[in-house]
Scaffold this motif. Structure first.
Motif, PDB file in Angstrom:
ATOM      1  N   GLN A  39       0.899  -1.187   0.097  1.00  0.00           N
ATOM      2  CA  GLN A  39      -0.014  -0.062   0.034  1.00  0.00           C
ATOM      3  C   GLN A  39       0.858   1.204   0.093  1.00  0.00           C
ATOM      4  OE1 GLN A  39      -2.802  -0.254   3.113  1.00  0.00           O
ATOM      5  NE2 GLN A  39      -3.957  -1.819   2.274  1.00  0.00           N
ATOM      6  N   THR A  40       2.169   1.155   0.473  1.00  0.00           N
ATOM      7  CA  THR A  40       2.946   2.218   0.391  1.00  0.00           C
ATOM      8  C   THR A  40       4.387   2.020  -0.052  1.00  0.00           C
ATOM      9  OG1 THR A  40       3.894   1.932   2.887  1.00  0.00           O
ATOM     10  CG2 THR A  40       1.551   3.178   2.613  1.00  0.00           C
ATOM     11  N   ILE A  41       5.223   2.983  -0.283  1.00  0.00           N
ATOM     12  CA  ILE A  41       6.543   2.904  -0.512  1.00  0.00           C
ATOM     13  C   ILE A  41       7.244   2.369   0.582  1.00  0.00           C
ATOM     14  CG2 ILE A  41       8.637   4.126  -1.472  1.00  0.00           C
ATOM     15  CD1 ILE A  41       6.613   5.545  -3.199  1.00  0.00           C
ATOM     16  N   THR A  42       6.922   3.053   1.624  1.00  0.00           N
ATOM     17  CA  THR A  42       7.628   2.828   3.006  1.00  0.00           C
ATOM     18  C   THR A  42       7.494   1.249   3.553  1.00  0.00           C
ATOM     19  OG1 THR A  42       7.375   5.201   3.744  1.00  0.00           O
ATOM     20  CG2 THR A  42       7.523   3.091   5.448  1.00  0.00           C
ATOM     21  N   GLU A  43       6.217   0.745   2.845  1.00  0.00           N
ATOM     22  CA  GLU A  43       6.088  -0.890   3.253  1.00  0.00           C
ATOM     23  C   GLU A  43       7.053  -1.594   2.339  1.00  0.00           C
ATOM     24  OE1 GLU A  43       2.383  -3.832   3.243  1.00  0.00           O
ATOM     25  OE2 GLU A  43       1.951  -1.672   2.775  1.00  0.00           O
ATOM     26  N   PRO A  59       9.090   3.669  -7.335  1.00  0.00           N
ATOM     27  CA  PRO A  59       9.101   4.940  -8.209  1.00  0.00           C
ATOM     28  C   PRO A  59      10.401   5.615  -7.576  1.00  0.00           C
ATOM     29  CG  PRO A  59       7.270   4.967  -6.902  1.00  0.00           C
ATOM     30  CD  PRO A  59       7.868   3.811  -6.649  1.00  0.00           C
ATOM     31  N   PHE A  60      11.277   6.471  -8.546  1.00  0.00           N
ATOM     32  CA  PHE A  60      12.393   7.109  -8.103  1.00  0.00           C
ATOM     33  C   PHE A  60      12.202   8.775  -8.492  1.00  0.00           C
ATOM     34  CE2 PHE A  60      16.489   9.087  -8.118  1.00  0.00           C
ATOM     35  CZ  PHE A  60      16.892   8.601  -6.776  1.00  0.00           C
ATOM     36  N   GLU A  61      11.888   8.852  -9.714  1.00  0.00           N
ATOM     37  CA  GLU A  61      11.783  10.141 -10.238  1.00  0.00           C
ATOM     38  C   GLU A  61      10.539  10.311 -11.163  1.00  0.00           C
ATOM     39  OE1 GLU A  61      14.355  13.863 -11.810  1.00  0.00           O
ATOM     40  OE2 GLU A  61      15.196  11.850 -12.021  1.00  0.00           O
ATOM     41  N   ASN A  62       9.783  11.280 -11.347  1.00  0.00           N
ATOM     42  CA  ASN A  62       8.882  11.578 -12.123  1.00  0.00           C
ATOM     43  C   ASN A  62       9.249  12.795 -13.015  1.00  0.00           C
ATOM     44  OD1 ASN A  62       6.404  13.118 -13.068  1.00  0.00           O
ATOM     45  ND2 ASN A  62       5.412  11.099 -12.341  1.00  0.00           N
ATOM     46  N   VAL A  63       9.331  12.696 -14.468  1.00  0.00           N
ATOM     47  CA  VAL A  63       9.602  13.789 -15.135  1.00  0.00           C
ATOM     48  C   VAL A  63       8.974  15.175 -15.014  1.00  0.00           C
ATOM     49  CG1 VAL A  63      10.124  14.408 -17.869  1.00  0.00           C
ATOM     50  CG2 VAL A  63      10.585  12.077 -17.204  1.00  0.00           C
ATOM     51  N   LEU A  64       7.590  14.779 -14.661  1.00  0.00           N
ATOM     52  CA  LEU A  64       6.779  15.988 -14.710  1.00  0.00           C
ATOM     53  C   LEU A  64       6.831  16.665 -13.412  1.00  0.00           C
ATOM     54  CD1 LEU A  64       3.783  14.853 -16.552  1.00  0.00           C
ATOM     55  CD2 LEU A  64       5.590  16.640 -17.405  1.00  0.00           C
ATOM     56  N   ASN A  65       7.050  15.866 -12.206  1.00  0.00           N
ATOM     57  CA  ASN A  65       6.844  16.225 -10.797  1.00  0.00           C
ATOM     58  C   ASN A  65       8.216  16.052 -10.023  1.00  0.00           C
ATOM     59  OD1 ASN A  65       4.223  16.671 -11.162  1.00  0.00           O
ATOM     60  ND2 ASN A  65       3.481  14.703 -10.350  1.00  0.00           N
ATOM     61  N   SER A  67      11.362  14.334  -7.827  1.00  0.00           N
ATOM     62  CA  SER A  67      11.571  13.108  -7.210  1.00  0.00           C
ATOM     63  C   SER A  67      10.511  12.824  -6.554  1.00  0.00           C
ATOM     64  CB  SER A  67      12.803  13.285  -6.162  1.00  0.00           C
ATOM     65  OG  SER A  67      14.038  13.779  -6.968  1.00  0.00           O
ATOM     66  N   VAL A  68      10.466  11.273  -6.432  1.00  0.00           N
ATOM     67  CA  VAL A  68       9.308  11.035  -5.471  1.00  0.00           C
ATOM     68  C   VAL A  68       9.776  10.924  -3.859  1.00  0.00           C
ATOM     69  CG1 VAL A  68       8.009   8.782  -4.859  1.00  0.00           C
ATOM     70  CG2 VAL A  68       8.653   9.469  -7.395  1.00  0.00           C
ATOM     71  N   ILE A  69       9.206  11.896  -3.015  1.00  0.00           N
ATOM     72  CA  ILE A  69      10.074  12.102  -1.910  1.00  0.00           C
ATOM     73  C   ILE A  69       9.943  11.018  -0.822  1.00  0.00           C
ATOM     74  CG2 ILE A  69       9.653  13.533   0.212  1.00  0.00           C
ATOM     75  CD1 ILE A  69      10.685  15.095  -2.321  1.00  0.00           C
ATOM     76  N   GLU A  70       8.903  10.256  -0.860  1.00  0.00           N
ATOM     77  CA  GLU A  70       8.989   9.137  -0.097  1.00  0.00           C
ATOM     78  C   GLU A  70       9.989   7.892  -0.158  1.00  0.00           C
ATOM     79  OE1 GLU A  70       5.646   5.738   1.682  1.00  0.00           O
ATOM     80  OE2 GLU A  70       4.965   6.883   0.032  1.00  0.00           O
ATOM     81  N   THR A  71      10.319   7.888  -1.657  1.00  0.00           N
ATOM     82  CA  THR A  71      11.583   7.061  -2.039  1.00  0.00           C
ATOM     83  C   THR A  71      13.010   7.476  -1.324  1.00  0.00           C
ATOM     84  OG1 THR A  71      10.251   6.051  -3.966  1.00  0.00           O
ATOM     85  CG2 THR A  71      12.603   5.906  -3.888  1.00  0.00           C
ATOM     86  N   GLN A 119      -2.656  11.772  -5.929  1.00  0.00           N
ATOM     87  CA  GLN A 119      -2.060  12.943  -6.177  1.00  0.00           C
ATOM     88  C   GLN A 119      -1.107  13.047  -7.515  1.00  0.00           C
ATOM     89  OE1 GLN A 119      -0.048  13.838  -2.796  1.00  0.00           O
ATOM     90  NE2 GLN A 119       1.815  12.416  -2.775  1.00  0.00           N
ATOM     91  N   GLN A 120      -0.234  12.155  -7.723  1.00  0.00           N
ATOM     92  CA  GLN A 120       0.788  12.106  -8.886  1.00  0.00           C
ATOM     93  C   GLN A 120       0.210  12.391 -10.200  1.00  0.00           C
ATOM     94  OE1 GLN A 120       4.038  12.629  -8.715  1.00  0.00           O
ATOM     95  NE2 GLN A 120       4.990  11.341  -7.585  1.00  0.00           N
ATOM     96  N   PRO A 121      -0.636  11.595 -10.534  1.00  0.00           N
ATOM     97  CA  PRO A 121      -1.375  11.766 -11.932  1.00  0.00           C
ATOM     98  C   PRO A 121      -2.292  13.156 -11.881  1.00  0.00           C
ATOM     99  CG  PRO A 121      -1.846   9.538 -11.313  1.00  0.00           C
ATOM    100  CD  PRO A 121      -1.307  10.172  -9.933  1.00  0.00           C
ATOM    101  N   LEU A 122      -2.948  13.491 -10.808  1.00  0.00           N
ATOM    102  CA  LEU A 122      -3.665  14.922 -10.736  1.00  0.00           C
ATOM    103  C   LEU A 122      -2.507  15.836 -11.163  1.00  0.00           C
ATOM    104  CD1 LEU A 122      -5.909  14.391  -7.738  1.00  0.00           C
ATOM    105  CD2 LEU A 122      -6.399  14.626  -9.902  1.00  0.00           C
ATOM    106  N   GLN A 123      -1.325  16.091 -10.340  1.00  0.00           N
ATOM    107  CA  GLN A 123      -0.262  16.886 -10.525  1.00  0.00           C
ATOM    108  C   GLN A 123       0.269  16.943 -12.081  1.00  0.00           C
ATOM    109  OE1 GLN A 123       2.576  16.044  -7.542  1.00  0.00           O
ATOM    110  NE2 GLN A 123       1.467  17.212  -5.752  1.00  0.00           N
ATOM    111  N   GLN A 124       0.501  15.772 -12.485  1.00  0.00           N
ATOM    112  CA  GLN A 124       0.797  15.685 -13.964  1.00  0.00           C
ATOM    113  C   GLN A 124       0.037  15.822 -15.026  1.00  0.00           C
ATOM    114  OE1 GLN A 124       1.332  11.057 -13.711  1.00  0.00           O
ATOM    115  NE2 GLN A 124       3.527  11.109 -12.687  1.00  0.00           N
ATOM    116  N   CYS A 125      -1.342  15.847 -14.689  1.00  0.00           N
ATOM    117  CA  CYS A 125      -2.220  16.350 -15.610  1.00  0.00           C
ATOM    118  C   CYS A 125      -2.886  17.592 -15.271  1.00  0.00           C
ATOM    119  CB  CYS A 125      -3.428  15.342 -15.794  1.00  0.00           C
ATOM    120  SG  CYS A 125      -3.115  13.662 -16.338  1.00  0.00           S
TER     121      CYS A 125
END
Length: 170
Positions: A39-43, A59-65, A67-71, A119-125
């Motif tokens: 359910q989470t990256i932390t898990e 996930p490590f990095e997203n071109v549009l957003n 770095s993935v902070i939780e990672t 939240q990621q796709p909402l930001q990406q779009c």
């Protein structure tokens, strides 16, 4: 977590549920991978750190957003114990979907009042949402797949979801 006896022969932990971009990317990276969805990256990091799985696929990095902070936070938390050993560039596409009874066309997108997604796709779009769906309220969900589930449960023809095409078709 899944019970320890179920973890035998599991190589990877990956962010789920099935149909998320992470799960699709892992299947493309290693089609024969045996994995558990979390359910989470932390898990994922906890499963790797405990030795219950060999690898975490995160996930490590997203071109549009960016770095993935939780990672990044978990890599710092587990520094010296967990290392990046490989990478995979996954090009994905987000899709906007409505329920079949909505019968939307490009000209009727302004009828959409709610958009569910992670939240990621909402930001990406965000550019598309601000331009084409400026009146729609954005509802953040735990994953794109849970966004799909929320849309189905709502049975609302004026709601939509942003998710992977694979998840929408499933």
């Amino acid at each position: 977590y899944t019970k320890d006896y179920l973890m035998k022969n599991i190589d990877y932990a990956c962010l789920g549920p099935s149909g998320t971009h992470s799960a699709i990317a892992l299947k493309r990276f290693n089609p024969k991978a045996k994995f558990i969805l979390t359910q989470t990256i932390t898990e994922i990091f906890e499963l790797v750190n405990s030795g219950k799985v060999k690898y975490g696929f995160v996930p490590f990095e997203n071109v549009l957003n960016g770095s993935v902070i939780e990672t990044i936070d978990n890599l710092l938390l587990h520094r010296g114990k967990i290392f990046a050993v490989d990478s995979y560039l996954y090009n994905f596409r987000n899709a906007l979907a409505v329920l079949p009874q909505a019968k939307m066309t490009n000209n009727s997108l302004d009828k959409i009042k709610l958009v569910y997604s992670h939240q990621q796709p909402l930001q990406q779009c965000s550019k598309f949402l601000k331009g084409e769906l400026k009146k729609a309220k954005q509802i953040n969900t735990d994953s794109t797949v849970s966004g799909i589930q929320r849309l189905i449960e709502s049975n609302d023809q004026f709601s939509a979801v942003i998710a992977s095409e694979v998840a929408i078709k499933e």
